[in-house]
Write an enzyme that holds these catalytic residues in place. Structure first.
Site, PDB file in Angstrom:
ATOM      1  N   LYS A  38       1.399  54.972 -55.055  1.00 45.88           N
ATOM      2  CA  LYS A  38       2.093  53.996 -55.891  1.00 45.88           C
ATOM      3  C   LYS A  38       2.632  52.882 -54.989  1.00 45.88           C
ATOM      4  O   LYS A  38       3.417  53.138 -54.086  1.00 45.88           O
ATOM      5  CB  LYS A  38       3.235  54.670 -56.655  1.00 45.88           C
ATOM      6  CG  LYS A  38       4.059  53.676 -57.463  1.00 45.88           C
ATOM      7  CD  LYS A  38       5.047  54.349 -58.390  1.00 45.88           C
ATOM      8  CE  LYS A  38       5.904  53.310 -59.097  1.00 45.88           C
ATOM      9  NZ  LYS A  38       6.847  53.904 -60.051  1.00 45.88           N
ATOM     10  N   LYS A  67      -1.735  53.403 -58.484  1.00 47.22           N
ATOM     11  CA  LYS A  67      -0.958  52.504 -59.338  1.00 47.22           C
ATOM     12  C   LYS A  67      -0.438  51.331 -58.535  1.00 47.22           C
ATOM     13  O   LYS A  67       0.121  51.561 -57.465  1.00 47.22           O
ATOM     14  CB  LYS A  67       0.216  53.307 -59.912  1.00 47.22           C
ATOM     15  CG  LYS A  67       1.167  52.512 -60.763  1.00 47.22           C
ATOM     16  CD  LYS A  67       2.327  53.378 -61.177  1.00 47.22           C
ATOM     17  CE  LYS A  67       3.306  52.526 -61.962  1.00 47.22           C
ATOM     18  NZ  LYS A  67       4.517  53.216 -62.250  1.00 47.22           N
TER      19      LYS A  67
HETATM   20  C1  PBG Z   1       9.537  53.821 -62.279  1.00 43.29           C
HETATM   21  C2  PBG Z   1       8.250  53.458 -62.913  1.00 43.29           C
HETATM   22  C3  PBG Z   1       7.696  52.181 -62.922  1.00 43.29           C
HETATM   23  C4  PBG Z   1       6.526  52.239 -63.651  1.00 43.29           C
HETATM   24  C5  PBG Z   1       6.368  53.565 -64.079  1.00 43.29           C
HETATM   25  N1  PBG Z   1       7.435  54.310 -63.600  1.00 43.29           N
HETATM   26  C6  PBG Z   1       8.226  50.909 -62.360  1.00 43.29           C
HETATM   27  C7  PBG Z   1       8.793  50.895 -61.011  1.00 43.29           C
HETATM   28  O1  PBG Z   1       8.385  51.653 -60.126  1.00 43.29           O
HETATM   29  O2  PBG Z   1       9.676  50.088 -60.817  1.00 43.29           O
HETATM   30  C8  PBG Z   1       5.652  51.064 -63.921  1.00 43.29           C
HETATM   31  C9  PBG Z   1       4.693  51.152 -65.045  1.00 43.29           C
HETATM   32  C10 PBG Z   1       4.185  49.834 -65.510  1.00 43.29           C
HETATM   33  O3  PBG Z   1       4.454  48.768 -64.909  1.00 43.29           O
HETATM   34  O4  PBG Z   1       3.476  49.824 -66.526  1.00 43.29           O
HETATM   35  N2  PBG Z   1       9.720  55.144 -61.946  1.00 43.29           N
END
Ligand code: PBG
Length: 332
Positions: free
Chosen positions: A202, A256
Site C-alpha cells: 500500500k 493499492k
Molecule cells: C485507511 C484507508 C485508506 C483507503 C482504504 N483504507 C486511505 C488512507 O490510507 O489514507 C483508501 C481507499 C480509497 O482511496 O479508495 N486505512
C-alpha cells in the site's frame, strides 16, 4: 514464451480482429463479476444516502442501506463487499477505543448483513483512522505513529470483527508485524477459516483523497502517512512486503492503488503466484466518474477498459466502487 511470428503476408494480425466472433475467440482475458469486491461506506450519523461530492454516484449507507447493498451485490453475483465506516466525530479519540468495541456500528452492520445475506463474503477494514482523532492509521505518541502498540489494538479490532462474522480481514494500516499477530490471535480464538487479505503493498498515495472525504478523515488528518505507507518510487520493497505478509499468514495480498501500480500487480502475480488483488481506489474512481459526468470520456467504456487492465496484469480480482455497475453490464 517465444512468440513465433511469420513475415507478412503469412501473418496478418488483422485477420483475427476482422469479426466480433474471431475477436472473442482470440481474447486472452475476461472480466467476470466473480472477481469483484465492492467497497461501501457506512454510517450511523446524518448524511446517509447523500452523494459524496468527490465520488460521483457513491453514497454512505445506514445499517439498513448496507444490508440492501449486500443483497443487491449477492443478487448481481458479486462475491464480496468491503465495509468502511464514517464514524461520528464525537467517537473519535486519541486512544481509538471505539475501534474494537464489539457493539460499535461497524460490527453491528457485519452481524446484520451476516444474518440477512449469509452468502455474501464480508471483508473488513482494519486500521485506526476511522476512530482516530488525528486521522492516522496508528496511535500517535509525541508526533510519532507507534507500531507495536498499534498492532495490539489492530488485533483486538480483528477479533471483534471475526466474532461478528467477518469472512475476510483487510488490514489497511501498514504497521509491521500485524499479519502474524492477527493470524495467531485468530487461530487462538478458533477462527481458523477467517481469511486475511493483506494490504501488502500500500503506497502513500494522493489518490486516496476522495476516500478520506467519504470517511470524514480529510479534515482530521495531521501530516501525511509516509512513515508507514510505501514510497511510490519503490518496487522491490513491494516484493519483500508481499513475501513477509505471506510468511506471516496472509491468504491473499493486495496492491493499492491499482492502475498507476499495474507493474507491481504483474510482479506480485508472476513472482509469487498467490491470490493477488488490486484496489482501484477512490481517486481512480473519481477521475473516471468525474470525467464521464462531464461528458469528456465514455464512462462505461473507460470503466470496463480500466478493469480489464487488472486482469491483463494478472490480478485475480479487484476492489472497485464500480462493482454493481460493471456487474449489471456483465450480466446482460
Ligand atoms: C485507511 C484507508 C485508506 C483507503 C482504504 N483504507 C486511505 C488512507 O490510507 O489514507 C483508501 C481507499 C480509497 O482511496 O479508495 N486505512
Amino acid at each position: 514464451m517465444t512468440p513465433i511470428t511469420p513475415s507478412f503476408p503469412a501473418a496478418r494480425f488483422r485477420r483475427m480482429r476482422s469479426t466480433a466472433a474471431l475477436r472473442d475467440l482470440a481474447q486472452e482475458n475476461r472480466l467476470s463479476v466473480k472477481d469483484l469486491i465492492w467497497p461501501i461506506f457506512i454510517t450511523d450519523v446524518a448524511g446517509a444516502d447523500v452523494e459524496i461530492p468527490s465520488m460521483p454516484g457513491v453514497v454512505r449507507r445506514s445499517l439498513h442501506g448496507a444490508v440492501d447493498a449486500a443483497r443487491e451485490a449477492a443478487d448481481l453475483g458479486i462475491p464480496a463487499i468491503c465495509l468502511f465506516p464514517y464514524t461520528d466525530p464525537v467517537l473519535k479519540t486519541e486512544s481509538c477505543e471505539e475501534a474494537w468495541n464489539p457493539d460499535n456500528f461497524y460490527n453491528q452492520v457485519i452481524r446484520a448483513i451476516k444474518a440477512a445475506v449469509p452468502e455474501i463474503a464480508i471483508m473488513t477494514d482494519v486500521a485506526l483512522d476511522p476512530y482516530n482523532a488525528n486521522g492516522h492509521d496508528g496511535f500517535v505518541r509525541d508526533g510519532v505513529i507507534v507500531n507495536d502498540e498499534t498492532v495490539e489494538a489492530l488485533v483486538k479490532m480483528t477479533l471483534a470483527q471475526a466474532e461478528s462474522g467477518a469472512d475476510i480481514i483487510g488490514p489497511s494500516d501498514m504497521m509491521d508485524g500485524r499479519i502474524g499477530a492477527m493470524r495467531a490471535a485468530l487461530e487462538g480464538a478458533g477462527h481458523r477459516d477467517v481469511t486475511i487479505l493483506s494490504y501488502a503493498a500500500k503506497y502513500a498515495s494522493a489518490y486516496y483523497g476522495p476516500f478520506r472525504d467519504a470517511v470524514g478523515a480529510s479534515g482530521a488528518l495531521k501530516g501525511d502517512k509516509k512513515t508507514y505507507q510505501m514510497n511510490p518510487a519503490n518496487s522491490d520493497e513491494a516484493m519483500r512486503l508481499v513475501a513477509r505478509d505471506l510468511m506471516e499468514g496472509a491468504d491473499m495480498v493486495m496492491v493499492k492503488p491499482g492502475m498507476p501500480y499495474l507493474d507491481i500487480c504483474y510482479r506480485v502475480k508472476t513472482e509469487f503466484g498467490v491470490p493477488t488483488f488490486a484496489y482501484q481506489v477512490s481517486g481512480e474512481y473519481a477521475m473516471i466518474a468525474g470525467a464521464a459526468r462531464n461528458g469528456w470520456i465514455n464512462g462505461e467504456a473507460v470503466m470496463l477498459e480500466s478493469l480489464m487492465a487488472f486482469r491483463r496484469a494478472g490480478c485475480d480480482g479487484v476492489l472497485t466502487y464500480f462493482a454493481p455497475e460493471v456487474a449489471r453490464i456483465l450480466k446482460t
